[in-house]
Design an enzyme around this catalytic site. Structure first.
Site, PDB file in Angstrom:
ATOM      1  N   LYS A 194     -10.035   8.128   8.098  1.00  0.00           N
ATOM      2  CA  LYS A 194      -9.308   8.868   9.132  1.00  0.00           C
ATOM      3  C   LYS A 194      -7.790   8.536   9.085  1.00  0.00           C
ATOM      4  CE  LYS A 194     -12.672  11.397  11.507  1.00  0.00           C
ATOM      5  NZ  LYS A 194     -12.856  12.063  12.612  1.00  0.00           N
ATOM      6  N   LYS A 217     -17.924  15.610   2.459  1.00  0.00           N
ATOM      7  CA  LYS A 217     -18.945  15.910   3.637  1.00  0.00           C
ATOM      8  C   LYS A 217     -18.339  17.185   4.533  1.00  0.00           C
ATOM      9  CE  LYS A 217     -19.173  13.542   8.160  1.00  0.00           C
ATOM     10  NZ  LYS A 217     -18.679  14.442   8.824  1.00  0.00           N
ATOM     11  N   LYS A 252     -16.218  19.077  10.875  1.00  0.00           N
ATOM     12  CA  LYS A 252     -15.834  20.254  11.775  1.00  0.00           C
ATOM     13  C   LYS A 252     -14.135  20.415  11.810  1.00  0.00           C
ATOM     14  CE  LYS A 252     -17.568  18.131  15.763  1.00  0.00           C
ATOM     15  NZ  LYS A 252     -17.114  16.690  15.821  1.00  0.00           N
TER      16      LYS A 252
HETATM   17  P1  ATP Z   1     -14.896  15.195  12.541  1.00  0.00           P
HETATM   18  O1  ATP Z   1     -14.605  16.256  11.809  1.00  0.00           O
HETATM   19  O2  ATP Z   1     -13.851  15.158  13.761  1.00  0.00           O
HETATM   20  O3  ATP Z   1     -14.992  13.744  12.101  1.00  0.00           O
HETATM   21  P2  ATP Z   1     -17.614  15.565  12.425  1.00  0.00           P
HETATM   22  O4  ATP Z   1     -17.844  17.019  11.785  1.00  0.00           O
HETATM   23  O5  ATP Z   1     -17.720  14.429  11.362  1.00  0.00           O
HETATM   24  O6  ATP Z   1     -16.290  15.539  13.173  1.00  0.00           O
HETATM   25  P3  ATP Z   1     -19.144  14.194  15.000  1.00  0.00           P
HETATM   26  O7  ATP Z   1     -18.914  14.882  16.141  1.00  0.00           O
HETATM   27  O8  ATP Z   1     -17.984  13.357  14.266  1.00  0.00           O
HETATM   28  O9  ATP Z   1     -18.633  15.395  13.695  1.00  0.00           O
HETATM   29  O10 ATP Z   1     -20.496  14.226  14.443  1.00  0.00           O
HETATM   30  C1  ATP Z   1     -21.404  14.507  15.307  1.00  0.00           C
HETATM   31  C2  ATP Z   1     -22.859  14.076  14.448  1.00  0.00           C
HETATM   32  O11 ATP Z   1     -23.152  15.179  13.431  1.00  0.00           O
HETATM   33  C3  ATP Z   1     -22.975  12.792  13.909  1.00  0.00           C
HETATM   34  O12 ATP Z   1     -24.556  12.315  14.155  1.00  0.00           O
HETATM   35  C4  ATP Z   1     -22.775  13.269  12.493  1.00  0.00           C
HETATM   36  O13 ATP Z   1     -23.502  11.995  11.647  1.00  0.00           O
HETATM   37  C5  ATP Z   1     -23.195  14.380  12.347  1.00  0.00           C
HETATM   38  N1  ATP Z   1     -22.603  14.970  11.285  1.00  0.00           N
HETATM   39  C6  ATP Z   1     -21.277  15.223  10.889  1.00  0.00           C
HETATM   40  N2  ATP Z   1     -21.147  15.884   9.876  1.00  0.00           N
HETATM   41  C7  ATP Z   1     -22.154  15.839   9.161  1.00  0.00           C
HETATM   42  C8  ATP Z   1     -22.448  16.429   7.842  1.00  0.00           C
HETATM   43  N3  ATP Z   1     -21.825  17.231   6.889  1.00  0.00           N
HETATM   44  N4  ATP Z   1     -23.688  16.426   7.509  1.00  0.00           N
HETATM   45  C9  ATP Z   1     -24.897  16.007   8.286  1.00  0.00           C
HETATM   46  N5  ATP Z   1     -24.423  15.367   9.580  1.00  0.00           N
HETATM   47  C10 ATP Z   1     -23.333  15.403   9.918  1.00  0.00           C
END
Ligand code: ATP
Ligand code: LTN
Length: 339
Positions: free
Chosen positions: A122, A204, A207
């Protein structure tokens, strides 16, 4: 048998998880986390959070954050989480999170935080805003978990390192001050723990990805879902099988498998002799079918904001009770006077 510390009055273990309203919920969040929450909510005393305090480590527009936090709350309920059986709340509504995070930060070595890969990723992504909150983010996450005596924390693969840090902090505190915290275990799904970006399947799905073609959102229309899957990057060759040299196809198979319940091997047999196009269309159908009731329930909930507000407030009260008990225990161990 050794006594299990921190069980609820009903003898059940506790679980806690959350997601940050830093973008809209994706099928990555759904498959890696929220779906698992739905499956385990009967088995545990469950706490599910909209992690709004964590979301501000990157800049959020206040109006967007406000609307999105409510929308997240509605999406959790729409995904099947029951606010009567679980405590579903906003992190910022329970002041104990920030209080415990401060105390725990004094039990967390600087070097441990410097090793966190999410911090490194990040800070590379937002070089103009490498703030202290981004650095201490995992300590707040540890406070989230330890406040509710969570035995189990369902998360996607990317959060494993933060969970290990939480365990280290809990053990360090317990060794220093006597048994205070439950040492939590991560719960990572076997299939779907790491859903990849559709255009760049070696990364990965996130969002907060600026390219919307990479990400399928829970609230995307069936048309948008179909379009995104049709344009997903696939690999050279034409065989549909799960393999390291086929990240695009493997990602689509994993999404299909985790939502349809069919194993990867069954899907490979099913798609034998078929083209990539068939796989894409079928994955889009499986996703659309699964998300249809979620979208419908969501629309209904967002039209009843009074209901959402009422449930949210009541749940925050229940969360505060548990968090307050834990913090009182910590105060005693620290030598702070009781409030
Ligand atoms: P950001 O883009 O803000 O980092 P993020 O999409 O990684 O957000 P988080 O809110 O950080 O989402 O994560 C919420 C949950 O979703 C966590 O348990 C995380 O491990 C899971 N998660 C996030 N992205 C993935 C993915 N691509 N595949 C599986 N699990 C995910
Ligand atoms: N850091 C997590 C979100 C999060 C979380 C938690 C997950 C904050 N606090 C407590 C589980 C338990 C993430 O997914 N980025």
């Amino acid at each position: 048998m050794a006594k299990i510390f921190g069980l609820g009055p009903n003898g059940k273990k506790n679980t806690l998880s959350g997601s940050a309203p830093s973008g809209d919920l994706t099928i990555g969040n759904y498959i890696g986390a929220v779906r698992t929450w739905d499956e385990i909510q009967e088995e545990y005393n469950s706490y599910f959070m909209v992690v709004d305090l964590h979301s501000i480590t990157t800049r959020q527009d206040p109006k967007v954050l406000h609307e999105r936090s409510l929308s997240f709350y509605a999406q959790y309920l729409a995904c099947g989480l029951d606010p009567e059986k679980n405590v579903i709340f906003l992190q910022s509504h329970v002041a104990e999170h920030a209080e415990l995070a401060w105390i725990l930060s004094c039990f967390t070595p600087f070097g441990d935080l410097s090793r966190m890969t999410q911090f490194k990723d990040k800070s590379a992504k937002h070089p103009k805003n490498v703030n202290a909150g981004l650095f201490t983010y995992p300590v707040l996450m540890a406070a989230d978990i330890l406040l509710y005596d969570a035995h189990v924390v369902p998360v996607g693969e990317d959060q494993k390192q933060h969970l290990e840090l939480t365990r280290d902090i809990a053990q360090r505190f317990n060794n220093d001050r006597g048994e205070t915290f439950v040492v939590p275990e991560p719960m990572i799904p076997k299939v779907g723990a790491r859903v990849m970006a559709l255009q760049e399947p070696t990364r990965k799905m996130d969002k907060s990805d600026p390219n919307p073609a990479n990400t399928v959102f829970l609230l995307d229309t069936p048309k948008a879902i179909e379009k995104k899957f049709k344009s997903a990057t696939t690999d050279s060759g034409s065989e549909i099988r799960f393999a390291d040299d086929k990240p695009g196809v493997s990602n689509l198979l994993q999404i299909h498998s985790s939502l349809s319940g069919q194993s990867i091997a069954e899907l490979e047999t099913h798609f034998q002799g078929k083209m990539y196009g068939h796989l894409k269309v079928e994955v889009a159908e499986v996703v659309t079918e699964r998300l249809k009731p979620v979208r419908e329930k969501y629309e209904q909930l967002m039209n009843d904001r009074d209901y959402l507000q009422t449930v949210m407030r009541k749940s925050a009260g229940r969360a505060r009770e548990h968090a307050g008990r834990t913090l009182a225990r910590v105060f005693e161990k620290m030598g702070f006077l009781a409030k």
